[in-house]
Write a protein that holds these residues in place. Structure first.
Motif, mmCIF file in Angstrom:
data_model
loop_
_atom_site.group_PDB
_atom_site.id
_atom_site.type_symbol
_atom_site.label_atom_id
_atom_site.label_comp_id
_atom_site.label_asym_id
_atom_site.label_seq_id
_atom_site.Cartn_x
_atom_site.Cartn_y
_atom_site.Cartn_z
ATOM 1 N N SER A 1 -22.271 2.093 6.416
ATOM 2 C CA SER A 1 -22.652 0.725 6.754
ATOM 3 C C SER A 1 -22.339 0.487 8.218
ATOM 4 N N ARG A 2 -23.317 -0.036 8.952
ATOM 5 C CA ARG A 2 -23.083 -0.273 10.382
ATOM 6 C C ARG A 2 -22.322 -1.572 10.592
ATOM 7 N N GLN A 3 -22.664 -2.526 9.766
ATOM 8 C CA GLN A 3 -22.044 -3.846 9.914
ATOM 9 C C GLN A 3 -20.715 -3.903 9.176
ATOM 10 N N PRO A 4 -19.691 -4.498 9.792
ATOM 11 C CA PRO A 4 -18.455 -4.688 9.035
ATOM 12 C C PRO A 4 -18.708 -5.644 7.870
ATOM 13 N N VAL A 5 -18.150 -5.370 6.713
ATOM 14 C CA VAL A 5 -18.385 -6.270 5.580
ATOM 15 C C VAL A 5 -17.211 -7.242 5.441
ATOM 16 N N HIS A 6 -17.543 -8.399 4.952
ATOM 17 C CA HIS A 6 -16.571 -9.462 4.749
ATOM 18 C C HIS A 6 -15.558 -9.016 3.689
ATOM 19 N N THR A 7 -14.276 -9.240 3.934
ATOM 20 C CA THR A 7 -13.269 -8.886 2.921
ATOM 21 C C THR A 7 -12.627 -10.176 2.407
ATOM 22 N N LEU A 8 -11.427 -10.481 2.922
ATOM 23 C CA LEU A 8 -10.728 -11.675 2.426
ATOM 24 C C LEU A 8 -11.164 -12.931 3.183
ATOM 25 N N GLY A 9 -11.729 -12.746 4.369
ATOM 26 C CA GLY A 9 -12.073 -13.904 5.188
ATOM 27 C C GLY A 9 -10.823 -14.682 5.591
ATOM 28 N N MET A 10 -9.805 -13.934 6.080
ATOM 29 C CA MET A 10 -8.549 -14.609 6.459
ATOM 30 C C MET A 10 -8.770 -15.504 7.683
ATOM 31 N N THR A 11 -8.424 -16.778 7.548
ATOM 32 C CA THR A 11 -8.492 -17.668 8.712
ATOM 33 C C THR A 11 -7.099 -18.136 9.125
ATOM 34 N N ARG A 12 -6.120 -17.971 8.222
ATOM 35 C CA ARG A 12 -4.730 -18.362 8.519
ATOM 36 C C ARG A 12 -3.782 -17.338 7.948
ATOM 37 N N LEU A 13 -2.742 -16.994 8.751
ATOM 38 C CA LEU A 13 -1.721 -16.061 8.296
ATOM 39 C C LEU A 13 -0.382 -16.787 8.355
ATOM 40 N N VAL A 14 0.405 -16.679 7.302
ATOM 41 C CA VAL A 14 1.734 -17.324 7.275
ATOM 42 C C VAL A 14 2.796 -16.235 7.256
ATOM 43 N N LEU A 15 3.747 -16.319 8.195
ATOM 44 C CA LEU A 15 4.833 -15.327 8.255
ATOM 45 C C LEU A 15 6.173 -16.035 8.390
ATOM 46 N N GLY A 16 7.221 -15.380 7.914
ATOM 47 C CA GLY A 16 8.581 -15.849 8.196
ATOM 48 C C GLY A 16 8.925 -15.504 9.639
ATOM 49 N N GLN A 17 9.909 -16.210 10.198
ATOM 50 C CA GLN A 17 10.262 -16.051 11.609
ATOM 51 C C GLN A 17 10.555 -14.586 11.988
ATOM 52 N N ASP A 18 11.200 -13.832 11.092
ATOM 53 C CA ASP A 18 11.542 -12.454 11.479
ATOM 54 C C ASP A 18 10.767 -11.405 10.684
ATOM 55 N N ALA A 19 9.520 -11.734 10.355
ATOM 56 C CA ALA A 19 8.667 -10.764 9.643
ATOM 57 C C ALA A 19 8.362 -9.571 10.547
ATOM 58 N N ASN A 20 8.243 -8.402 9.957
ATOM 59 C CA ASN A 20 7.877 -7.173 10.661
ATOM 60 C C ASN A 20 6.961 -6.367 9.775
ATOM 61 N N PHE A 21 5.852 -5.902 10.296
ATOM 62 C CA PHE A 21 4.986 -5.044 9.488
ATOM 63 C C PHE A 21 4.115 -4.186 10.396
ATOM 64 N N GLY A 22 3.458 -3.193 9.790
ATOM 65 C CA GLY A 22 2.576 -2.308 10.556
ATOM 66 C C GLY A 22 3.345 -1.162 11.190
ATOM 67 N N ARG A 23 2.597 -0.205 11.757
ATOM 68 C CA ARG A 23 3.210 0.994 12.339
ATOM 69 C C ARG A 23 4.354 0.612 13.286
ATOM 70 N N ASP A 24 5.460 1.280 13.151
ATOM 71 C CA ASP A 24 6.669 1.030 13.962
ATOM 72 C C ASP A 24 7.091 -0.431 13.932
ATOM 73 N N ARG A 25 6.797 -1.119 12.863
ATOM 74 C CA ARG A 25 7.131 -2.536 12.687
ATOM 75 C C ARG A 25 6.637 -3.374 13.867
ATOM 76 N N GLY A 26 5.439 -2.983 14.363
ATOM 77 C CA GLY A 26 4.900 -3.632 15.574
ATOM 78 C C GLY A 26 4.426 -5.068 15.361
ATOM 79 N N GLY A 27 4.141 -5.421 14.100
ATOM 80 C CA GLY A 27 3.660 -6.784 13.845
ATOM 81 C C GLY A 27 4.823 -7.727 13.650
ATOM 82 N N ASN A 28 4.969 -8.656 14.581
ATOM 83 C CA ASN A 28 6.008 -9.688 14.433
ATOM 84 C C ASN A 28 5.410 -10.993 14.935
ATOM 85 N N VAL A 29 6.202 -12.044 14.864
ATOM 86 C CA VAL A 29 5.664 -13.362 15.189
ATOM 87 C C VAL A 29 5.049 -13.397 16.605
#
Ligand code: FMN
Ligand code: ATP
Length: 416
Positions: A137-165
């Motif tokens: 498929s050339r076009q990206p397909v719609h998945t969850l349609g995330m428009t808002r993400l909620v995280l705690g102040q000290d959330a960490n995720f992703g490779r090397d815990r790179g995702g934080n606030v």
């Protein structure tokens, strides 16, 4: 609540469910071990935001604690088998889903957490929650349609815990595809907990009171009521009942003995008050969907159905709980045994049961005589009744749960 189970392929890729593109999603993510009050604050905020934006609320739940996966790999050099138990896990995925459903979340997506999956960067991961490129498929397909993400102040995720606030906020501002909302509700503050030994000296680390680490620390110190305070519900252990040494009846306190493959973190050796819940004969209960998901083909998604994540309670009794090696009787394996206070002489063999821990009534001791042990247990049973008298109130639903017999249809064995 609808539940989807995703199994990453060897490259760590998952196929996200394609949800109705006309509705957007408010999303949170994490392990949610214990679903303590901090987690509850985040989940409730997701539900609240979803309501106000006419969106759906989605919780992405990582199954297998990342901490367990990485320490296993460090020790054994390979990933643990999917069925390998995590002795430090507070609650199974089914227990967690039950509490998550209570918060009002519409959809839970359970991702089997593998090493390959952990290597996906936070930005690629978040991008997939909006849309995903799929094979042919050339076009990206719609998945969850995330428009808002909620995280705690000290959330960490992703490779090397790179995702934080901070990094996620930058991403949100740069691409304007979703908004980030940060929940800064840490509860009553911080405590110090033991963190191993360095150069022969015990060291401590500072953690939030509302954290799974603090719950584990409370359980290790026999403080099950403190654990309950953080969780907003009693800490629970699930299992099936097996035959013990049939000594309990002679003592006047027959116990339901848990098989060694129980699920949930066992508190330190000691005697506790709480509740015993009967779910009926284990072989009459369907296997939870989470078990089937463990053997799913890598790279697959097990279709979401509205599932009941817990079997219905058949009965609930106030319980006197014993955890330990029963030192009065010489060398013995560590066991979990439960005496149902209101109904002695129950036949629960082969039943699926749960024990909930309310408070502490005593230490596991080596009694001088059997009479001494009986006297001790009698006192602990009385204390259990007193401690459990008021039942407990679920911090998510506000429901008051009384620890008395519900409607038990099983056989009650009377002493002849
Ligand atoms: C409330 C309670 C407290 C207990 N405390 C102790 C204890 O302090 N020391 C001990 O050796 N065993 C203790 N036990 C465990 C008993 O020894 C055990 O239930 C009994 O030996 C029966 O074992 P069985 O189920 O294998 O037959 C306790 C059991 C209960 C229910
Ligand atoms: N006390 C708290 N206050 C606010 N948010 C919290 C609190 N505890 C956890 N969270 C948030 O809940 C989400 C899920 O957390 P997750 O279970 O992945 O790990 P965590 O933050 O390390 O929790 P814990 O330390 O209790 O295991 C994250 O966004 C996290 O920041």
């Amino acid at each position: 609540m609808k539940v989807y189970y995703l199994t990453p392929d060897e490259q760590g890729n998952v196929i996200w469910p394609r949800l109705d593109p006309k509705v957007s999603s408010v999303v949170t993510l994490g392990t949610f071990d214990g679903v303590h009050k901090g987690h509850q604050a985040v989940l409730k905020r997701v539900v609240e935001l979803a309501k106000s934006y006419n969106s759906r609320s989605v919780a992405i739940v990582f199954d297998r604690r990342p901490g367990f996966l990485f320490s296993w790999i460090a020790q054994h050099g390979v990933e643990p088998a999917a069925s390998e138990p995590d002795s430090q896990q507070l609650s199974t995925v089914d227990q967690r889903l039950k509490y998550i459903a209570e918060t009002g979340i519409d959809i839970a997506i359970v991702v089997h957490f593998t090493q390959a999956f952990s290597q996906i960067s936070y930005s690629a991961f978040l991008g997939q929650l909006i849309s995903q490129r799929v094979e042919n498929s050339r076009q990206p397909v719609h998945t969850l349609g995330m428009t808002r993400l909620v995280l705690g102040q000290d959330a960490n995720f992703g490779r090397d815990r790179g995702g934080n606030v901070k990094s996620v906020q930058r991403l949100s501002e740069a691409f304007r595809m979703f908004d980030l909302e940060v929940v800064d509700y840490k509860g009553p503050g911080f405590i110090h907990v033991p963190a191993g030994v360095v150069d022969g000296k015990p060291v401590e680390k500072k953690v939030r009171v509302w954290s799974s680490t603090a719950v584990r620390n409370s359980l290790e110190q026999m403080k099950v009521s403190q654990a309950m305070e953080i969780l907003g519900h009693p800490h629970a252990v699930d299992g099936t009942v097996v035959h013990g040494e049939a000594r309990g009846r002679t003592l006047g306190f027959p116990t339901a003995n848990f098989a060694p493959d129980y699920e949930g973190l066992l508190p330190a050796d000691g005697v506790y008050s709480g509740w015993l819940i009967d779910y009926g004969p284990a072989d009459s209960l369907p296997a939870p969907a989470s078990v089937a998901a463990l053997s799913a083909t890598p790279g697959s998604v097990t279709k979401g159905e509205i599932i009941s994540t817990q079997p219905a309670e058949v009965a609930r009794w106030t319980a006197a709980i014993s955890v330990g090696t029963n030192p009065t009787f010489g060398p013995h394996a560590r066991v979990l045994e439960v005496f149902a206070v209101e109904n002695d002489w129950l036949d629960l063999y082969g039943h699926r049961v749960r024990v909930e821990f309310a408070d502490t009534t005593g230490q596991m001791v080596k009694a001088e005589t059997l009479d001494n042990l009986t006297e001790l247990i009698s006192q602990e049973v009385r204390d259990s009744q007193k401690q459990c008298d008021g039942g407990w109130t679920d911090s998510i639903t506000g429901d008051h749960i009384q620890g008395t017999v519900v409607d038990w249809a099983g056989p009650v064995i009377r002493e002849s």
